[in-house]
Design an enzyme around this catalytic site. Structure first.
Site, mmCIF file in Angstrom:
data_model
loop_
_atom_site.group_PDB
_atom_site.id
_atom_site.type_symbol
_atom_site.label_atom_id
_atom_site.label_comp_id
_atom_site.label_asym_id
_atom_site.label_seq_id
_atom_site.Cartn_x
_atom_site.Cartn_y
_atom_site.Cartn_z
ATOM 1 N N GLU A 257 -2.866 17.887 -10.823
ATOM 2 C CA GLU A 257 -3.616 18.084 -12.221
ATOM 3 C C GLU A 257 -5.949 18.110 -11.905
ATOM 4 O O GLU A 257 -6.103 17.990 -12.508
ATOM 5 C CB GLU A 257 -4.144 17.114 -12.494
ATOM 6 C CG GLU A 257 -3.753 18.083 -14.303
ATOM 7 C CD GLU A 257 -2.906 17.198 -16.161
ATOM 8 O OE1 GLU A 257 -3.872 16.562 -16.635
ATOM 9 O OE2 GLU A 257 -1.757 16.340 -15.617
ATOM 10 N N ASN B 278 1.553 19.418 -20.048
ATOM 11 C CA ASN B 278 1.514 17.759 -21.594
ATOM 12 C C ASN B 278 0.847 18.668 -22.212
ATOM 13 O O ASN B 278 0.398 18.236 -24.110
ATOM 14 C CB ASN B 278 -0.302 17.572 -21.171
ATOM 15 C CG ASN B 278 -0.582 16.736 -20.082
ATOM 16 O OD1 ASN B 278 0.462 15.876 -19.432
ATOM 17 N ND2 ASN B 278 -1.503 16.786 -19.118
ATOM 18 N N LYS C 190 4.361 11.621 -10.827
ATOM 19 C CA LYS C 190 3.819 10.243 -11.762
ATOM 20 C C LYS C 190 3.846 8.830 -12.564
ATOM 21 O O LYS C 190 5.164 9.763 -13.031
ATOM 22 C CB LYS C 190 2.900 10.998 -12.954
ATOM 23 C CG LYS C 190 2.367 12.625 -13.085
ATOM 24 C CD LYS C 190 1.738 12.941 -14.692
ATOM 25 C CE LYS C 190 0.630 13.749 -14.238
ATOM 26 N NZ LYS C 190 0.342 14.523 -15.878
ATOM 27 N N HIS D 108 2.000 16.962 -25.824
ATOM 28 C CA HIS D 108 1.241 15.724 -25.407
ATOM 29 C C HIS D 108 0.821 14.451 -25.936
ATOM 30 O O HIS D 108 0.399 13.408 -26.022
ATOM 31 C CB HIS D 108 1.930 15.147 -23.932
ATOM 32 C CG HIS D 108 2.960 15.404 -23.390
ATOM 33 N ND1 HIS D 108 3.836 16.526 -23.462
ATOM 34 C CD2 HIS D 108 3.832 14.035 -22.597
ATOM 35 C CE1 HIS D 108 5.165 16.479 -22.426
ATOM 36 N NE2 HIS D 108 5.026 15.177 -22.076
ATOM 37 N N LYS E 182 8.722 22.946 -13.393
ATOM 38 C CA LYS E 182 7.944 22.070 -13.470
ATOM 39 C C LYS E 182 7.815 21.938 -11.596
ATOM 40 O O LYS E 182 6.461 21.443 -11.373
ATOM 41 C CB LYS E 182 8.442 20.169 -13.283
ATOM 42 C CG LYS E 182 8.042 19.342 -13.166
ATOM 43 C CD LYS E 182 7.931 18.471 -13.931
ATOM 44 C CE LYS E 182 6.516 17.733 -14.138
ATOM 45 N NZ LYS E 182 7.000 15.905 -14.657
ATOM 46 N N HIS F 216 1.320 11.744 -27.847
ATOM 47 C CA HIS F 216 0.925 10.220 -27.753
ATOM 48 C C HIS F 216 0.497 9.424 -28.815
ATOM 49 O O HIS F 216 0.429 8.248 -28.858
ATOM 50 C CB HIS F 216 0.480 9.938 -26.396
ATOM 51 C CG HIS F 216 0.623 10.577 -25.150
ATOM 52 N ND1 HIS F 216 0.133 10.177 -24.602
ATOM 53 C CD2 HIS F 216 2.365 10.667 -25.067
ATOM 54 C CE1 HIS F 216 1.468 10.842 -22.724
ATOM 55 N NE2 HIS F 216 2.479 10.773 -23.795
ATOM 56 N N ARG G 235 -1.378 22.363 -13.496
ATOM 57 C CA ARG G 235 0.038 21.406 -14.093
ATOM 58 C C ARG G 235 -0.648 20.681 -15.436
ATOM 59 O O ARG G 235 0.721 20.040 -16.432
ATOM 60 C CB ARG G 235 -0.006 19.871 -12.636
ATOM 61 C CG ARG G 235 0.562 19.443 -13.268
ATOM 62 C CD ARG G 235 0.820 17.982 -12.065
ATOM 63 N NE ARG G 235 1.656 17.062 -12.059
ATOM 64 C CZ ARG G 235 2.292 15.826 -12.048
ATOM 65 N NH1 ARG G 235 2.085 16.276 -10.331
ATOM 66 N NH2 ARG G 235 3.870 15.625 -12.247
ATOM 67 N N GLU H 272 11.559 18.343 -23.685
ATOM 68 C CA GLU H 272 10.675 18.501 -22.729
ATOM 69 C C GLU H 272 11.375 20.232 -22.104
ATOM 70 O O GLU H 272 11.318 20.765 -21.073
ATOM 71 C CB GLU H 272 11.429 17.518 -21.651
ATOM 72 C CG GLU H 272 10.035 16.234 -21.952
ATOM 73 C CD GLU H 272 8.347 16.442 -21.775
ATOM 74 O OE1 GLU H 272 8.175 17.387 -21.349
ATOM 75 O OE2 GLU H 272 8.177 15.322 -22.097
ATOM 76 N N HIS I 209 10.098 8.825 -26.816
ATOM 77 C CA HIS I 209 8.467 9.726 -26.361
ATOM 78 C C HIS I 209 8.862 11.355 -26.389
ATOM 79 O O HIS I 209 7.597 11.615 -26.795
ATOM 80 C CB HIS I 209 9.320 9.828 -24.801
ATOM 81 C CG HIS I 209 7.651 10.455 -24.325
ATOM 82 N ND1 HIS I 209 6.523 10.268 -24.424
ATOM 83 C CD2 HIS I 209 7.878 11.636 -22.854
ATOM 84 C CE1 HIS I 209 5.526 11.340 -23.675
ATOM 85 N NE2 HIS I 209 6.343 12.071 -22.996
ATOM 86 N N ARG J 257 1.162 -0.991 0.269
ATOM 87 C CA ARG J 257 -0.367 0.094 0.050
ATOM 88 C C ARG J 257 0.848 1.991 -0.078
ATOM 89 O O ARG J 257 0.390 2.138 0.656
ATOM 90 C CB ARG J 257 -0.800 0.091 1.115
ATOM 91 C CG ARG J 257 -2.015 -1.060 1.045
ATOM 92 C CD ARG J 257 -3.173 -0.902 2.247
ATOM 93 N NE ARG J 257 -4.241 -1.560 1.830
ATOM 94 C CZ ARG J 257 -3.975 -3.380 2.835
ATOM 95 N NH1 ARG J 257 -2.886 -3.086 3.891
ATOM 96 N NH2 ARG J 257 -4.953 -4.093 2.046
#
Length: 367
Positions: A237, A246, A143, A249, A227, A253, A242, A185, A267, A121
């Site tokens: 987000e 993206n 993330k 992205h 960041k 993607h 935030r 980035e 990427h 957990r």
């Protein structure tokens, strides 16, 4: 060494940027290592270059490192990959209060961080990113995720690291293509929210990619600081701030999905093309001038990154490419928000983009 603090209520942590941190990792991480046995997840490429350095540091300080060495590449971010990491960690007797070390690029960080988030957990982990992309983006902010057949990073959790060590000296071993992918980035932070940093990237991007120590250190520090500010304001987000990270992205993607999340398109390369598309689409709908869109394209191209999706040799239609976006994790109530531009350094979240117009636009870009 520069230290950037990621300010989160009750869970703040440092991102340390500088040369020689891998050789000093025992001292840097010592306060977080409760046991003499230290579990480290890495990949074969990173192991070849840095395993001896990390091992020497830990052994000299009285620790015993245990390495899980994975095959490099995006394929590791799968259910099977997650199971393998979790079972290995359980076999090593990792407890909730322990810290796992993620030594590698974004794939290793994402996978190890997600494993840490679900193991008993939730246990702690330390990010030691060894690629430019991971140092300026994926290692910071919590993330973590694996991929699904339906798309990239669709299965994951927010799970913040306890510490990030960004050794800029480690970037000397990277192939130029990996440096370029990471640079996408870097310049992203200028395009989305800092025009002055964009101007700096225009003038110094080639130096960053070439590994100039001063330029590289500045780029990493500025990117991490940007960041950190955004993550502190909107960790999960929920406010839209935030989401600006993206930029590029959603388009990127879709390109990654069409190329099978393979080495055909890294990427960062997808993000670079995605930012070009976002700028051009912003010009299409009248938000920015064609000249500004061209300036974004030119700055990215000047670094050596590809900007034209026609160069990928895709055989899909614009509609098929747009369809990949419908599996995006940012889908909300049946709509897909896009990060677009009101100017260089002025990104915003647009929830009213028509997907049929996106398909038409992409068809034109594919020609």
């Amino acid at each position: 060494m520069a230290v950037i603090r990621v300010e989160l209520a009750g869970r703040a942590y440092d991102v340390r940027v500088g040369e020689g941190l891998l050789a000093d990792c025992a001292a840097q991480c010592g306060a977080l290592l409760r046991k003499k046995d230290v579990p480290i997840v890495t990949d074969a490429n990173v192991s070849e270059h840095w395993r001896e350095t990390v091992t020497a540091s830990l052994v000299d300080a009285g620790y015993t490192p245990h390495f899980l060495v994975l095959d490099p590449g995006e394929a590791a971010k799968s259910w099977q990959g997650l199971e393998g990491v979790v079972e290995w960690l359980l076999g090593k007797g990792v407890e909730r209060g322990d810290h796992i070390v993620a030594l590698g690029g974004g794939v290793i960080g994402d996978l190890t961080g997600f494993a840490a988030s679900v193991l008993k957990r939730g246990c702690g982990f330390i990010q030691i990113p060894t690629t430019l992309l991971a140092q300026v983006d994926s290692s910071v902010g919590g993330k973590t995720a694996i991929n699904s057949k339906q798309g990239k990073n669709l299965i994951g959790a927010f799970h913040q690291p306890a510490l990030v060590l960004a050794d800029t000296g480690a970037l000397a071993t990277l192939p130029r293509r990996e440096m370029l992918a990471g640079y996408a980035e870097v310049i992203k932070y200028g395009i989305l929210g800092d025009r002055a940093f964009f101007d700096w990237c225009e003038a110094n991007g080639a130096k960053v990619v070439d590994g100039d120590a001063e330029a590289l250190a500045y780029a990493v520090e500025q990117s991490v600081a940007a960041k950190a500010r955004i993550v502190a304001e909107d960790e999960r987000e929920t406010t839209g701030t935030r989401a600006l990270l993206n930029l590029g992205h959603t388009f990127g993607h879709a390109l990654e999905a069409e190329t099978g999340f393979s080495s055909a398109l890294l990427h960062g390369e997808g993000v670079a093309m995605g930012m070009v598309l976002a700028a051009r689409y912003s010009a299409r709908i009248g938000n920015i001038s064609a000249d500004e869109a061209a300036r974004v394209t030119g700055a990215i191209a000047a670094s050596g990154l590809r900007t034209e999706i026609s160069a990928l040799g895709l055989t899909c239609s614009g509609k098929e490419l747009a369809a990949h976006m419908l599996h995006d994790k940012k889908m909300d109530a049946g709509t897909l928000p896009f990060i677009l531009l009101n100017g260089i350094g002025e990104a915003y979240l647009d929830k009213n983009v028509a997907m049929d117009d996106i398909a038409t636009f992409l068809a034109q870009q594919l020609d």
